[in-house]
Write a protein that holds these residues in place. Structure first.
Motif, PDB file in Angstrom:
ATOM      1  N   CYS A   1      77.931  66.884  18.076  1.00 13.30           N
ATOM      2  CA  CYS A   1      76.800  66.003  18.309  1.00 13.30           C
ATOM      3  C   CYS A   1      77.337  64.604  18.587  1.00 13.30           C
ATOM      4  O   CYS A   1      78.146  64.091  17.811  1.00 13.30           O
ATOM      5  N   VAL A   2      76.916  64.029  19.695  1.00 13.20           N
ATOM      6  CA  VAL A   2      77.292  62.648  20.050  1.00 13.20           C
ATOM      7  C   VAL A   2      75.992  61.851  20.109  1.00 13.20           C
ATOM      8  O   VAL A   2      75.303  61.833  21.129  1.00 13.20           O
ATOM      9  N   PRO A   3      75.623  61.205  18.999  1.00 20.82           N
ATOM     10  CA  PRO A   3      74.341  60.506  18.960  1.00 20.82           C
ATOM     11  C   PRO A   3      74.325  59.282  19.871  1.00 20.82           C
ATOM     12  O   PRO A   3      75.341  58.615  20.060  1.00 20.82           O
ATOM     13  N   ALA A   4      73.171  59.012  20.419  1.00 17.80           N
ATOM     14  CA  ALA A   4      73.013  57.830  21.267  1.00 17.80           C
ATOM     15  C   ALA A   4      73.188  56.572  20.421  1.00 17.80           C
ATOM     16  O   ALA A   4      72.656  56.479  19.310  1.00 17.80           O
ATOM     17  N   GLN A   5      73.945  55.627  20.934  1.00 20.25           N
ATOM     18  CA  GLN A   5      74.228  54.401  20.201  1.00 20.25           C
ATOM     19  C   GLN A   5      73.483  53.188  20.756  1.00 20.25           C
ATOM     20  O   GLN A   5      73.514  52.117  20.159  1.00 20.25           O
ATOM     21  N   ASP A   6      72.857  53.341  21.911  1.00 18.40           N
ATOM     22  CA  ASP A   6      72.284  52.193  22.597  1.00 18.40           C
ATOM     23  C   ASP A   6      70.763  52.087  22.459  1.00 18.40           C
ATOM     24  O   ASP A   6      70.132  51.287  23.138  1.00 18.40           O
ATOM     25  N   ASN A   7      70.168  52.906  21.579  1.00 21.01           N
ATOM     26  CA  ASN A   7      68.724  52.870  21.386  1.00 21.01           C
ATOM     27  C   ASN A   7      68.442  52.827  19.888  1.00 21.01           C
ATOM     28  O   ASN A   7      68.650  53.812  19.188  1.00 21.01           O
ATOM     29  N   PRO A   8      67.980  51.684  19.369  1.00 17.26           N
ATOM     30  CA  PRO A   8      67.758  51.578  17.922  1.00 17.26           C
ATOM     31  C   PRO A   8      66.677  52.511  17.393  1.00 17.26           C
ATOM     32  O   PRO A   8      66.590  52.729  16.179  1.00 17.26           O
ATOM     33  N   ARG A   9      65.868  53.068  18.269  1.00 22.69           N
ATOM     34  CA  ARG A   9      64.812  53.987  17.830  1.00 22.69           C
ATOM     35  C   ARG A   9      65.343  55.400  17.575  1.00 22.69           C
ATOM     36  O   ARG A   9      64.651  56.227  16.993  1.00 22.69           O
TER      37      ARG A   9
ATOM     38  N   LEU B   1      78.762  84.156  16.106  1.00 24.75           N
ATOM     39  CA  LEU B   1      78.805  83.724  14.712  1.00 24.75           C
ATOM     40  C   LEU B   1      79.038  82.226  14.686  1.00 24.75           C
ATOM     41  O   LEU B   1      80.045  81.741  15.223  1.00 24.75           O
ATOM     42  N   LEU B   2      78.134  81.484  14.084  1.00 25.86           N
ATOM     43  CA  LEU B   2      78.334  80.050  13.903  1.00 25.86           C
ATOM     44  C   LEU B   2      79.157  79.835  12.639  1.00 25.86           C
ATOM     45  O   LEU B   2      78.747  80.216  11.551  1.00 25.86           O
ATOM     46  N   THR B   3      80.342  79.232  12.792  1.00 25.16           N
ATOM     47  CA  THR B   3      81.196  78.943  11.641  1.00 25.16           C
ATOM     48  C   THR B   3      81.208  77.437  11.406  1.00 25.16           C
ATOM     49  O   THR B   3      81.226  76.642  12.344  1.00 25.16           O
ATOM     50  N   THR B   4      81.173  77.062  10.137  1.00 25.00           N
ATOM     51  CA  THR B   4      81.200  75.656   9.747  1.00 25.00           C
ATOM     52  C   THR B   4      82.216  75.492   8.624  1.00 25.00           C
ATOM     53  O   THR B   4      82.867  76.456   8.226  1.00 25.00           O
ATOM     54  N   GLY B   5      82.369  74.293   8.124  1.00 25.32           N
ATOM     55  CA  GLY B   5      83.255  74.082   6.990  1.00 25.32           C
ATOM     56  C   GLY B   5      84.531  73.336   7.351  1.00 25.32           C
ATOM     57  O   GLY B   5      84.653  72.726   8.416  1.00 25.32           O
ATOM     58  N   GLU B   6      85.498  73.388   6.439  1.00 26.14           N
ATOM     59  CA  GLU B   6      86.707  72.565   6.535  1.00 26.14           C
ATOM     60  C   GLU B   6      87.523  72.812   7.794  1.00 26.14           C
ATOM     61  O   GLU B   6      88.133  71.881   8.328  1.00 26.14           O
ATOM     62  N   LEU B   7      87.560  74.032   8.280  1.00 27.39           N
ATOM     63  CA  LEU B   7      88.343  74.322   9.481  1.00 27.39           C
ATOM     64  C   LEU B   7      87.555  73.966  10.734  1.00 27.39           C
ATOM     65  O   LEU B   7      88.029  73.214  11.595  1.00 27.39           O
ATOM     66  N   ALA B   8      86.350  74.490  10.844  1.00 28.48           N
ATOM     67  CA  ALA B   8      85.561  74.312  12.062  1.00 28.48           C
ATOM     68  C   ALA B   8      85.152  72.865  12.285  1.00 28.48           C
ATOM     69  O   ALA B   8      84.972  72.439  13.429  1.00 28.48           O
ATOM     70  N   GLU B   9      84.995  72.107  11.215  1.00 24.41           N
ATOM     71  CA  GLU B   9      84.551  70.715  11.336  1.00 24.41           C
ATOM     72  C   GLU B   9      85.679  69.724  11.059  1.00 24.41           C
ATOM     73  O   GLU B   9      85.426  68.573  10.717  1.00 24.41           O
TER      74      GLU B   9
ATOM     75  N   GLY C   1      80.376  57.649  16.510  1.00 25.86           N
ATOM     76  CA  GLY C   1      79.381  58.451  15.811  1.00 25.86           C
ATOM     77  C   GLY C   1      79.468  59.939  16.054  1.00 25.86           C
ATOM     78  O   GLY C   1      78.706  60.713  15.469  1.00 25.86           O
ATOM     79  N   ALA C   2      80.379  60.375  16.914  1.00 28.85           N
ATOM     80  CA  ALA C   2      80.475  61.807  17.243  1.00 28.85           C
ATOM     81  C   ALA C   2      80.963  62.602  16.040  1.00 28.85           C
ATOM     82  O   ALA C   2      81.824  62.150  15.282  1.00 28.85           O
ATOM     83  N   HIS C   3      80.420  63.797  15.883  1.00 31.79           N
ATOM     84  CA  HIS C   3      80.865  64.667  14.797  1.00 31.79           C
ATOM     85  C   HIS C   3      80.675  66.124  15.195  1.00 31.79           C
ATOM     86  O   HIS C   3      79.799  66.459  15.989  1.00 31.79           O
ATOM     87  N   LEU C   4      81.511  66.968  14.635  1.00 31.40           N
ATOM     88  CA  LEU C   4      81.451  68.395  14.928  1.00 31.40           C
ATOM     89  C   LEU C   4      80.307  69.050  14.166  1.00 31.40           C
ATOM     90  O   LEU C   4      80.019  68.704  13.026  1.00 31.40           O
ATOM     91  N   MET C   5      79.671  70.035  14.814  1.00 30.64           N
ATOM     92  CA  MET C   5      78.629  70.838  14.185  1.00 30.64           C
ATOM     93  C   MET C   5      79.177  72.189  13.731  1.00 30.64           C
ATOM     94  O   MET C   5      78.633  72.816  12.840  1.00 30.64           O
ATOM     95  N   GLY C   6      80.255  72.651  14.387  1.00 30.15           N
ATOM     96  CA  GLY C   6      80.850  73.936  14.038  1.00 30.15           C
ATOM     97  C   GLY C   6      81.516  74.572  15.233  1.00 30.15           C
ATOM     98  O   GLY C   6      81.598  73.983  16.311  1.00 30.15           O
ATOM     99  N   VAL C   7      82.015  75.771  15.013  1.00 27.51           N
ATOM    100  CA  VAL C   7      82.648  76.561  16.067  1.00 27.51           C
ATOM    101  C   VAL C   7      81.927  77.900  16.131  1.00 27.51           C
ATOM    102  O   VAL C   7      81.738  78.563  15.102  1.00 27.51           O
ATOM    103  N   ILE C   8      81.523  78.297  17.337  1.00 29.12           N
ATOM    104  CA  ILE C   8      80.796  79.559  17.521  1.00 29.12           C
ATOM    105  C   ILE C   8      81.745  80.608  18.074  1.00 29.12           C
ATOM    106  O   ILE C   8      82.365  80.403  19.122  1.00 29.12           O
TER     107      ILE C   8
END
Length: 198
Positions: A103-111, A140-148, A162-169
């Motif tokens: 997920c790379v959230p928008a940084q240029d819109n305060p709303r 299979l959606l995998t999350t946790g210490e490895l995937a993220e 602000g970018a962060h991993l959601m997981g590895v599918i």
């Protein structure tokens, strides 16, 4: 479009049937998934609802040919966190294809709130999984210490603010020799309440 009713009482080709067909798959055949199938699923993914139309989702497709990068990232993350390195390496190779989701959230819109961006990215993931299931492909959606891990983020070049991993599918055709886990019967009465009704 015509539909028929199967033995479960659901219309064949219905959304309910598709949602029930989508399952978490842990064992895959050593068989590649056609690129066209993955591309269609990605195109379906980005149809997800998204407040402010920021398109915060990012998908990084790791093919069999580029898998060693994911193996090394998982091994490094396992070393850093004290996990079993060999098992981590195997996890990176369980499926013929992997898709890293961020997920790379928008940084240029305060709303725009981070929560909304995460919700949109999660909705895109569900669209992706359902589209694969519609094509007969397991996932299979995998999350946790490895995937993220920061190691996976570095692998895919995820360095935007602000970018962060959601997981590895994991993506592939299911090996039917390993049975699916039983899905518990949904207890709708425990999770749904109609406000204003007796």
């Amino acid at each position: 479009m015509t539909t028929s009713v199967n033995t479960t009482g659901l219309a064949s080709g219905s959304f309910t049937e598709l949602a029930q067909r989508r399952r978490s798959v842990y064992a895959y055949l050593d068989q590649p998934v056609p690129r066209s199938v993955v591309e269609r699923a990605l195109a379906d993914a980005v149809l997800a609802p998204n407040h402010h139309r920021t398109a915060p989702w990012r998908f990084f497709v790791i093919t069999r040919e580029s898998r060693q990068g994911l193996v090394r990232a998982y091994e490094a993350a396992a070393l850093r966190t004290g996990r079993d390195v060999a098992r981590a390496a195997q996890r990176a190779q369980d499926a013929p294809l992997n898709v890293v989701v961020a997920c790379v959230p928008a940084q240029d819109n305060p709303r725009v709130s981070l929560k909304e961006e995460d919700f949109a990215s999660a909705a895109a993931v569900q669209n992706f999984l359902l589209s694969l299931a519609d094509a007969g492909v397991g996932s299979l959606l995998t999350t946790g210490e490895l995937a993220e891990s920061p190691e996976v983020a570095a692998l895919v070049g995820l360095d935007e603010p602000g970018a962060h991993l959601m997981g590895v599918i994991n993506v592939g055709y299911r090996n039917t020799e390993r049975p699916l886990a039983n899905r518990p019967e949904p207890r709708l009465d425990r999770v749904i309440r109609w406000i204003g009704e007796d």
